[in-house]
Design an enzyme around this catalytic site. Structure first.
Site: not given
Ligand code: XS6
Ligand code: ZN
Length: 675
Positions: A22, A94, A137, A174, A176, A267, A307
């Site tokens: 995935d 996700d 999330h 973060d 996101h 991130d 990441y």
């Molecule tokens: C691939 C898209 C992935 C998932 C985002 C999940 C974020 C998790 C996170 N390029 N999309 N949350 O770090 O803070």
């Molecule tokens: Zn994030």
């Protein structure tokens, strides 16, 4: 007072991973935790922390935020076949499940609760929990974005329930949007949720309309949800610091939390494939430092995303080292905020000015349609310009490893007259070597004309020796009680300008003569707070801040601190801060403590405080702040005096052409002459 930093980690949380293909989930790997923890061990930071075991969150803990149906559903996942897990996963976005993720999710939430317990019971001052899966999330009845249970939301409810905490601030740095946290507290004025996030006009995941700046909370909770959407990638240190100075910190001080929780995702750092931002890992030292004087220092950071396996551990180390009380490094490459960041900042400030008195004066909302259109046009333009240029993917970005932060063995040296006791934890300091005869004769000629005062000469020579040791990083900070504050200030500044290589920021509180004449070359920068109008001319490096109502307007002073002094200080980037308390300044001890604490984010914590001999009651609070203790709470702030705000704002407008970090709207860019 300093009480230690908790580190909560358990290798067990590395025991789950993605079991199928995935592309959306492949970045969420167990190594995120192992590299972070190993970096803490290798750097010696882990052993300086108090290690606290994790525990499993109980059903009751989880039900503080999640529904019974959802908990029951997740409970079944350990017994599912691979096919069942895949199918279960499909109903959410996700995220992936694994037979061991339920166990880890209970540990992750439990780790956050152990951290809250350790901080709230006073076992430690602050701490960090390194956890997987992340939490911000996940929603009442849904997993999302690698998150199963909402660790931080559960921790906030738990702190309120178990410890009667009245106000919780959640800072989500973060990259996101933690929509799960937003939904949990949308109508709750006791939890202030702040999040900045990559948004790109809703083109970025999770693509929610309610991630934009106009989602402010609902009903009684209106104003207690603050979203800062980033509409471009590549945000840098200056963009992050601007938002802290001109939005988060003033609001947070007005809110006055009893506990600060950080959704500490990294991130948002350079090199991250998800965030694609350009902030360097050491910025997290500053973000952490700036929050550490809130809530009496009670801060719990809980890992979320991150990441890039190089910038993640670097950022974690910067955060933990700051929690431990080590001075933050000089912020590298601090540019003014970019246009897109200013547009976002502007929108958020205007939208929230009806809820927060510290933002009352914010500019009107820009015509947003226009600004969106303009941005779209600009984007198109950029695309054409970029053609041919080599586009580096985020992970290929290179940046220098943050240099090791060495804290001098002497944290705070004091130069006191005979008979004044040295505060606990400080070290008495006298210059051991005689000054060279030339310096002595200069001192005598310039400062001791009238009297051949050997005491004064010995104090001045100690101060000079002290700033030299600070420049060599042998001593971190200093506190001196002197007979004549003005003279001592002149003497230190003159010596620094002539003999030191570093720039000096002088922050002077109270009336009195200050060395405004030595500022032409920019090696010295003086900011003076005073009750009366200055006779000196304002210029780029001499800024008189006239407080019309004196120092009794606490909110007004705090406003000046965040809207002017900190951004100026950060942009100037001094190697030494000279903090001067003139006699009878009248600034309350607690406000003074915050000033002292916050300024230590500059110049690697090299702060020399000068005060008048008589001000003995201020010695304890100042020393404790220099030693890295949190300042005591100021209480919820009232609105600053309107005439005060007005004069600060006109000063800020005059200065923003010279000092880019003073800008709060994109219209202000590059123009400073219209006021
Ligand atoms: C691939 C898209 C992935 C998932 C985002 C999940 C974020 C998790 C996170 N390029 N999309 N949350 O770090 O803070
Ligand atoms: Zn994030």
């Amino acid at each position: 007072m300093k009480m230690g930093t908790a580190l909560i980690y358990d290798e067990e949380m590395t025991n789950y991973k993605l079991l199928w293909v995935d592309p959306a989930c492949k970045i969420e790997v167990p190594e995120r935790l192992t590299v972070s923890h190993e970096a803490l061990v290798k750097s010696g930071l882990a052993e300086r922390c108090i290690s606290i075991p994790v525990r499993e969150a109980t059903d009751a803990d989880i039900l503080l935020v999640h529904s019974e149906e959802y908990l029951d559903a997740v409970k079944k996942t350990p017994y599912m076949t691979l096919e069942d897990l895949k199918e279960f996963t499909l109903q959410y976005g996700d995220v992936y499940f694994h037979p061991n993720i339920f166990h880890c999710a209970k540990l992750a939430a439990g780790a956050a609760l152990q951290l809250v317990d350790s901080v709230m019971t006073g076992k430690v001052r602050n701490g960090m929990a390194l956890v997987r899966p992340p939490g911000h999330h996940s929603m009442r009845s849904a997993a999302s974005g690698f998150c199963v249970f909402n660790n931080v939301a559960i921790a906030a409810r738990y702190a309120k329930q178990k410890y009667g905490v009245k106000r919780v601030l959640i800072v989500d740095w973060d990259i996101h949007h933690g929509q799960g946290v937003q939904y949990s507290f949308e109508d709750d004025p006791s939890v202030l949720y702040f999040s900045w996030h990559r948004f790109e006009h809703q083109k970025f995941w999770p693509h929610l309309r309610e991630s934009d700046f106009d989602s402010v909370g609902k009903d009684k909770g209106a104003g207690f949800n603050i979203n800062v959407p980033w509409n471009k990638v590549g945000m840098q240190n200056g963009d992050y610091l601007s938002v802290f100075c001109h939005l988060l910190l003033p609001v947070a001080y007005e809110f006055c939390p009893d506990l600060v929780l950080v959704c500490a995702g990294f991130d948002s750092a350079i090199g991250d494939p998800e965030g694609e931002m350009c902030a360097s890992p050491d910025i997290f030292a500053h973000l952490t430092h700036l929050l550490m004087n809130l809530a009496g220092g009670k801060l719990c950071a809980v890992l979320e995303g991150g990441y890039n396996l190089t910038s993640l551990p670097q950022s974690v180390c910067q955060t933990v080292q700051t929690l431990l009380g080590d001075p933050a490094p000089r912020p590298a490459n601090l540019n003014g905020p970019c246009k897109s960041a200013l547009e976002s900042l502007h929108c958020v400030r205007s939208t929230h000015r009806q809820y927060w008195s510290c933002l009352k004066h914010a500019a009107d909302l820009p015509a947003c349609d226009i600004s969106t259109k303009r941005m779209k046009l600009a984007e198109e333009e950029e695309k054409t310009q970029d053609k041919g240029e080599e586009e580096k993917s985020a992970e290929e970005k290179v940046w220098p490893e943050p240099p090791k932060r060495v804290t001098p063995t002497i944290r705070t040296a004091v130069v006191f007259p005979d008979g004044v006791a040295c505060p606990d934890g400080c070290k008495p300091f006298r210059s051991t070597e005689d000054l060279d005869p030339l310096t002595v004769s200069k001192l005598k000629e310039n400062f001791l004309k009238d009297a051949d005062d050997s005491d004064a000469l010995s104090t001045l020579s100690s101060l000079i020796a002290l700033v030299e040791k600070m420049e060599k990083n042998e001593i971190c900070s200093g506190l001196a009680l002197v007979h004549d504050v003005s003279m001592a200030t002149m003497c230190v500044v003159q010596h620094a300008a002539a003999a030191l290589t570093n720039r000096v920021l002088v922050v002077c509180v109270g009336d009195g003569k200050v060395p405004s004449h030595v500022t032409e070359d920019g090696k010295t920068f003086v900011v003076q707070f005073s009750n009366k109008e200055s006779e000196e001319q304002e210029c780029k490096y001499y800024i008189p801040v006239h407080l019309k109502k004196g120092f009794s307007d606490v909110s007004g002073f705090i406003q000046a601190l965040f809207s002017l002094v900190l951004p100026l200080g950060y942009e100037y980037d001094p190697g030494l801060v000279l903090l001067v308390r003139m006699p009878d300044s009248g600034l309350s001890e607690s406000v003074w403590q915050h000033l002292t604490g916050l300024l230590q984010g500059l110049a690697q914590g090299h702060t020399l405080v000068l005060m008048q001999e008589g001000e003995k009651s201020c010695v304890g609070p100042t020393a404790s702040s220099l030693l890295g203790d949190a300042a005591s709470s100021l209480g919820q702030l009232l609105a600053p005096q309107p005439e005060h705000v007005e004069s600060l704002e006109s000063l800020r407008h005059r200065l923003k052409a010279d000092w880019k970090l003073l800008q709060t709207t994109a219209e202000e860019m590059g123009r400073g002459d219209e006021f």
